[in-house]
Design a protein around this motif. Structure first.
Motif, PDB file in Angstrom:
ATOM      1  N   GLU A 132       0.676  -1.292  -0.076  1.00  0.00           N
ATOM      2  CA  GLU A 132       0.023  -0.067  -0.006  1.00  0.00           C
ATOM      3  C   GLU A 132       0.926   1.250   0.033  1.00  0.00           C
ATOM      4  O   GLU A 132       0.227   2.319  -0.105  1.00  0.00           O
ATOM      5  N   LEU A 133       2.162   1.203   0.268  1.00  0.00           N
ATOM      6  CA  LEU A 133       3.003   2.312   0.136  1.00  0.00           C
ATOM      7  C   LEU A 133       3.128   3.006  -0.834  1.00  0.00           C
ATOM      8  O   LEU A 133       2.829   2.488  -2.029  1.00  0.00           O
ATOM      9  N   PRO A 134       3.183   4.381  -0.896  1.00  0.00           N
ATOM     10  CA  PRO A 134       3.315   5.201  -1.953  1.00  0.00           C
ATOM     11  C   PRO A 134       4.491   5.139  -2.870  1.00  0.00           C
ATOM     12  O   PRO A 134       5.317   4.739  -2.321  1.00  0.00           O
ATOM     13  N   LEU A 135       4.312   5.253  -4.258  1.00  0.00           N
ATOM     14  CA  LEU A 135       5.319   5.166  -5.097  1.00  0.00           C
ATOM     15  C   LEU A 135       6.071   6.532  -5.377  1.00  0.00           C
ATOM     16  O   LEU A 135       6.127   6.800  -6.478  1.00  0.00           O
ATOM     17  N   THR A 136       6.170   7.175  -4.557  1.00  0.00           N
ATOM     18  CA  THR A 136       6.773   8.604  -4.735  1.00  0.00           C
ATOM     19  C   THR A 136       8.305   8.538  -4.463  1.00  0.00           C
ATOM     20  O   THR A 136       8.833   8.081  -3.666  1.00  0.00           O
ATOM     21  N   SER A 137       8.879   9.117  -5.682  1.00  0.00           N
ATOM     22  CA  SER A 137      10.510   8.961  -5.888  1.00  0.00           C
ATOM     23  C   SER A 137      11.082   9.957  -5.072  1.00  0.00           C
ATOM     24  O   SER A 137      11.790  10.776  -5.351  1.00  0.00           O
ATOM     25  N   ASN A 138      10.897   9.819  -3.734  1.00  0.00           N
ATOM     26  CA  ASN A 138      11.783  10.841  -2.751  1.00  0.00           C
ATOM     27  C   ASN A 138      12.457   9.818  -1.677  1.00  0.00           C
ATOM     28  O   ASN A 138      12.286   8.729  -1.616  1.00  0.00           O
ATOM     29  N   LEU A 139      13.450  10.474  -1.331  1.00  0.00           N
ATOM     30  CA  LEU A 139      14.432   9.482  -0.429  1.00  0.00           C
ATOM     31  C   LEU A 139      13.468   9.067   0.828  1.00  0.00           C
ATOM     32  O   LEU A 139      13.634   7.726   1.009  1.00  0.00           O
ATOM     33  N   GLN A 140      12.653   9.595   1.197  1.00  0.00           N
ATOM     34  CA  GLN A 140      11.923   9.172   2.520  1.00  0.00           C
ATOM     35  C   GLN A 140      10.900   8.117   2.005  1.00  0.00           C
ATOM     36  O   GLN A 140      10.735   7.177   2.662  1.00  0.00           O
ATOM     37  N   SER A 141      10.423   8.223   1.029  1.00  0.00           N
ATOM     38  CA  SER A 141       9.393   7.218   0.355  1.00  0.00           C
ATOM     39  C   SER A 141      10.265   5.844   0.127  1.00  0.00           C
ATOM     40  O   SER A 141       9.657   4.759   0.309  1.00  0.00           O
ATOM     41  N   ASP A 142      11.400   6.183  -0.527  1.00  0.00           N
ATOM     42  CA  ASP A 142      12.176   4.809  -0.823  1.00  0.00           C
ATOM     43  C   ASP A 142      12.485   4.267   0.265  1.00  0.00           C
ATOM     44  O   ASP A 142      12.601   2.868   0.448  1.00  0.00           O
ATOM     45  N   PHE A 143      13.140   5.227   1.488  1.00  0.00           N
ATOM     46  CA  PHE A 143      13.438   4.563   2.859  1.00  0.00           C
ATOM     47  C   PHE A 143      12.066   3.625   3.355  1.00  0.00           C
ATOM     48  O   PHE A 143      12.499   2.393   3.890  1.00  0.00           O
ATOM     49  N   ALA A 144      11.088   4.007   3.376  1.00  0.00           N
ATOM     50  CA  ALA A 144       9.942   3.555   3.768  1.00  0.00           C
ATOM     51  C   ALA A 144       9.856   2.154   2.952  1.00  0.00           C
ATOM     52  O   ALA A 144       9.529   1.245   3.864  1.00  0.00           O
ATOM     53  N   MET A 145       9.617   2.285   1.584  1.00  0.00           N
ATOM     54  CA  MET A 145       9.499   0.876   0.994  1.00  0.00           C
ATOM     55  C   MET A 145      10.465  -0.004   1.418  1.00  0.00           C
ATOM     56  O   MET A 145      10.117  -1.214   1.241  1.00  0.00           O
ATOM     57  N   ASN A 146      11.820   0.367   1.363  1.00  0.00           N
ATOM     58  CA  ASN A 146      12.767  -0.421   1.817  1.00  0.00           C
ATOM     59  C   ASN A 146      12.763  -1.024   3.207  1.00  0.00           C
ATOM     60  O   ASN A 146      13.148  -2.233   3.635  1.00  0.00           O
ATOM     61  N   SER A 147      12.101  -0.212   4.011  1.00  0.00           N
ATOM     62  CA  SER A 147      11.856  -0.648   5.584  1.00  0.00           C
ATOM     63  C   SER A 147      10.892  -1.632   5.516  1.00  0.00           C
ATOM     64  O   SER A 147      10.951  -2.834   6.266  1.00  0.00           O
ATOM     65  N   HIS A 148       9.663  -1.675   4.652  1.00  0.00           N
ATOM     66  CA  HIS A 148       9.023  -2.685   4.518  1.00  0.00           C
ATOM     67  C   HIS A 148       9.478  -4.067   3.947  1.00  0.00           C
ATOM     68  O   HIS A 148       9.262  -5.149   4.560  1.00  0.00           O
ATOM     69  N   LEU A 149      10.329  -3.976   2.677  1.00  0.00           N
ATOM     70  CA  LEU A 149      10.799  -4.966   2.374  1.00  0.00           C
ATOM     71  C   LEU A 149      12.078  -5.662   3.246  1.00  0.00           C
ATOM     72  O   LEU A 149      12.217  -6.985   3.271  1.00  0.00           O
ATOM     73  N   TYR A 150      12.623  -4.941   3.867  1.00  0.00           N
ATOM     74  CA  TYR A 150      13.416  -5.346   5.071  1.00  0.00           C
ATOM     75  C   TYR A 150      12.841  -6.258   6.140  1.00  0.00           C
ATOM     76  O   TYR A 150      13.351  -7.314   6.432  1.00  0.00           O
ATOM     77  N   GLN A 151      11.532  -5.882   6.482  1.00  0.00           N
ATOM     78  CA  GLN A 151      10.770  -6.396   7.365  1.00  0.00           C
ATOM     79  C   GLN A 151      10.524  -7.848   6.777  1.00  0.00           C
ATOM     80  O   GLN A 151      10.577  -8.791   7.657  1.00  0.00           O
ATOM     81  N   LEU A 152      10.175  -7.857   5.744  1.00  0.00           N
ATOM     82  CA  LEU A 152       9.851  -9.118   5.113  1.00  0.00           C
ATOM     83  C   LEU A 152      10.819 -10.005   4.799  1.00  0.00           C
ATOM     84  O   LEU A 152      10.792 -11.063   5.160  1.00  0.00           O
ATOM     85  N   TYR A 153      12.179  -9.666   4.479  1.00  0.00           N
ATOM     86  CA  TYR A 153      12.971 -10.465   4.127  1.00  0.00           C
ATOM     87  C   TYR A 153      13.783 -10.653   5.448  1.00  0.00           C
ATOM     88  O   TYR A 153      14.272 -12.064   5.584  1.00  0.00           O
ATOM     89  N   TRP A 154      13.799 -10.070   6.450  1.00  0.00           N
ATOM     90  CA  TRP A 154      14.353 -10.323   7.821  1.00  0.00           C
ATOM     91  C   TRP A 154      13.375 -11.494   8.499  1.00  0.00           C
ATOM     92  O   TRP A 154      14.082 -12.581   8.956  1.00  0.00           O
ATOM     93  N   PHE A 155      12.235 -11.238   8.220  1.00  0.00           N
ATOM     94  CA  PHE A 155      11.236 -12.646   8.818  1.00  0.00           C
ATOM     95  C   PHE A 155      11.719 -13.845   8.018  1.00  0.00           C
ATOM     96  O   PHE A 155      11.800 -15.053   8.611  1.00  0.00           O
ATOM     97  N   LEU A 156      11.980 -13.783   6.788  1.00  0.00           N
ATOM     98  CA  LEU A 156      12.324 -15.013   5.893  1.00  0.00           C
ATOM     99  C   LEU A 156      13.531 -15.675   6.613  1.00  0.00           C
ATOM    100  O   LEU A 156      13.901 -16.876   6.185  1.00  0.00           O
ATOM    101  N   THR A 157      14.768 -14.746   7.255  1.00  0.00           N
ATOM    102  CA  THR A 157      15.865 -15.241   7.512  1.00  0.00           C
ATOM    103  C   THR A 157      15.943 -15.914   8.832  1.00  0.00           C
ATOM    104  O   THR A 157      17.061 -16.626   8.951  1.00  0.00           O
TER     105      THR A 157
END
Length: 312
Positions: A132-157
């Motif tokens: 659901e996270l916005p696809l706005t190409s600024n640093l903060q949005s990029d960080f938020a999306m990667n924080s989401h991805l990090y949580q998913l991949y961290w869980f899987l490790t």
């Protein structure tokens, strides 16, 4: 800090997850649980949840999907409904259908983007597309999306999660997936300013470009940037029998931005860049873009960057 054992939340919908993997065998086991853990802690969210004190949009179901992102978050519940064929009502009210709809949408995007196998780093574009996270190409949005991805991949490790939720160890290396940004994403504390994201050792987050990698659901070579939900409507099953191509009378980037503007009351399914033919999809083909008046119900709309009076 909590230990991993403190985070092991019982999965009351384990049978539904097994069914989802059975119906969608291309989805790697553990992927669905990573979403449910991150978004709801395996709880079926519904309208009985108290409203957020900060006005945060409501999420629904075990997969924590957003129906009304209030013009900021993407309405991924509606997007997943369109992809999967499950109704919005069922996705909101039925825990199993909430899980099955997400799994079906994930599987469809895998097929469309030719992503399969057990190298889970390849699945980033699917995770991003269904967030659901916005696809706005600024640093903060990029960080938020990667924080989401990090949580998913961290869980899987985590071995404890693998054992408790019955999925394999995929050999995921978080540092390889996130590169230099791993230091920020894994830090205990960070500072976000208008121009930077840093941790307490001075490491600085760098834009990853992951938001710009989102692909179209209908035409995989295209990028995906959703038009404002105020600027299109459902096609209601009308057959597509024609394609309409307009020129923008303006720029590619300007057109993409304009379709976010609710006051415009206009959209097209695709926008084409004149310099190299890059395509951005902004409305799913199952929906009716507002681009050619009374002919909208049966047409696909393409806006091509350029001006009618300028040939070449």
């Amino acid at each position: 800090a909590k230990s991993i054992s403190d985070l092991l939340v019982p999965n009351a919908y384990e049978a539904s997850f097994r069914k989802a993997y059975s119906l969608n065998p291309s989805v790697p086991k553990g992927v669905l649980e990573s979403i449910a853990f991150s978004q709801s802690r395996f709880y079926h969210l519904n309208d009985n949840q108290p409203a957020s004190c900060i006005g945060y949009p409501k999420a629904y179901g075990v997969m924590g999907l957003t129906e009304n992102g209030q013009g900021y978050f993407r309405n991924n519940l509606i997007y997943i409904s369109q992809l999967s064929g499950y109704s919005v009502t069922d996705i909101k009210s039925d825990p199993e259908k909430n899980i099955l709809a997400y799994a079906k949408a994930f599987s469809i995007l895998q097929t469309q983007q030719s992503i399969s196998g057990n190298n889970l780093a390849d699945y980033k574009p699917v995770f991003v597309a269904l967030s659901e996270l916005p696809l706005t190409s600024n640093l903060q949005s990029d960080f938020a999306m990667n924080s989401h991805l990090y949580q998913l991949y961290w869980f899987l490790t985590q071995g404890e999660f693998q054992d408790f939720y019955s999925f394999p160890d995929y050999g995921i290396n978080l540092q390889t997936i996130f590169g230099n940004n791993y230091a920020i994403l894994s830090a205990n504390s960070i500072v976000i300013s208008p121009t930077s994201v840093t941790n307490n050792t001075g490491a600085t987050y760098r834009s990853s470009g992951v938001i710009n990698s989102v692909m179209s659901a209908d035409y995989p070579p295209a990028l995906w940037v959703a038009a404002g939900s105020c600027n299109y409507s459902f096609r209601s099953g009308a057959a597509i029998t024609a394609v309409t191509i307009h020129d923008v009378e303006g720029s590619y980037a300007g057109c993409i931005s304009w379709f976010q503007n609710c006051a415009a009351s206009v959209s097209a399914h695709y926008v084409a860049r004149s310099s190299d033919g890059q395509i951005t999809q902004m409305v799913l083909e199952v929906n009716k873009a507002w681009h050619v008046g009374s002919e909208n119900p049966y047409t696909i709309g393409i806006e091509h960057e350029g001006y009618v009076n300028q040939t070449g």
